[in-house]
Design an enzyme around this catalytic site. Structure first.
Site, PDB file in Angstrom:
ATOM      1  N   ASP A  68       0.872  -1.366  -0.099  1.00  0.00           N
ATOM      2  CA  ASP A  68      -0.067   0.136  -0.203  1.00  0.00           C
ATOM      3  C   ASP A  68       0.760   1.330   0.046  1.00  0.00           C
ATOM      4  OD1 ASP A  68      -2.371  -1.470   0.263  1.00  0.00           O
ATOM      5  OD2 ASP A  68      -2.299  -1.753   2.364  1.00  0.00           O
ATOM      6  N   TYR A 104       7.497 -10.141   6.972  1.00  0.00           N
ATOM      7  CA  TYR A 104       7.267  -8.763   6.950  1.00  0.00           C
ATOM      8  C   TYR A 104       7.692  -8.239   8.305  1.00  0.00           C
ATOM      9  CZ  TYR A 104       3.718  -8.250   3.273  1.00  0.00           C
ATOM     10  OH  TYR A 104       3.220  -8.203   1.834  1.00  0.00           O
TER      11      TYR A 104
END
Length: 244
Positions: A52, A110
């Site tokens: 994003d 992540y």
């Protein structure tokens, strides 16, 4: 025809995410444009996923097909000469024509970074979430352990997530203190939209004493997004590595 696999690092601060979209400049858009300039032909990148706006990457994987017989080094060096300094090609390797960056990915790692200090850091502001009050790391670690395994993560996805199933498997979720930073590492087979950021927001609330570490199993079972933690801001998130 050959397929070239790229390992890409970028600072997502100035971009509207990875994926090409009508409004806003994206990382995919700039790399495709640079490839078109290099090769003299339109190029379509296929990636391991998307990030994003404001999210960073150390190891985004993308691939494209071309008939050009350039040496591999020419792809990485040529792109790095054309791309802005907040996007870099770390490596370019030849991949089988059947390689699919998204479908062939086995897992992803992540990292979410919280800058936990009374005073804000101008240097850390674009790569971390600033929280002033001291976080209880042991409570966060206890809560993190409940996320490991296969669960329905419906309570930990964005409201506009379009995934067909919300069941995902996490192999590890760790919380560690590194100076004034709190590092949350999440390794899993796949992720829902905003899933890591909501996990980070939930762990932060546990560290602040707003939630109990043992509340996590109930949140997972409930499927209630309103009951889980806030969505941590994007700048603290980084895609570290994609495993195949």
């Amino acid at each position: 025809m050959r397929q070239i696999k790229l390992i890409i690092e970028y600072d997502g601060t100035n971009y509207s995410g990875w994926q090409v979209q009508p409004n806003g400049i994206t990382i995919q858009q700039l790399i495709e444009a640079s490839l078109a300039t290099m090769l003299g032909e339109p190029v379509k990148l296929h990636s391991s996923g998307r990030t994003d706006a404001g999210v960073h990457a150390l190891g985004m994987v993308a691939a494209f097909k071309t008939g050009k017989l350039l040496p591999l080094r020419a792809f990485s060096d040529g792109l790095n000469a054309l791309l802005p300094n907040d996007i870099a090609i770390r490596d370019a390797v030849e991949a089988p024509l059947s390689f699919n960056p998204r479908a062939d990915a086995k897992s992803k790692h992540y990292r979410y970074t919280i800058y936990n200090a009374v005073r804000r850091s101008p240097l850390a502001r674009l790569s971390s979430w600033h929280l002033r009050g001291a976080l209880d790391i042991e409570r966060m670690q206890a809560a993190a352990s409940h996320f490991v395994g296969e669960h329905d993560f419906a309570a930990f996805r964005a409201s506009n997530c379009a995934a067909k199933t919300t069941v995902r498997r996490l192999f590890s979720v760790s919380v560690a203190k590194d100076g004034e930073s709190v590092i949350i590492d999440v390794h899993g087979s796949g992720f829902l939209k905003n899933m890591v950021r909501i996990i980070a927001g939930t762990l932060a609330e546990v560290g602040q004493g707003k939630k109990n570490p043992d509340a996590v199993p109930g949140l997972l079972v409930s499927g209630d997004r309103a009951a889980s933690g806030i969505t941590a801001p994007p700048q603290g998130l980084c895609l570290v590595e994609v495993f195949y």
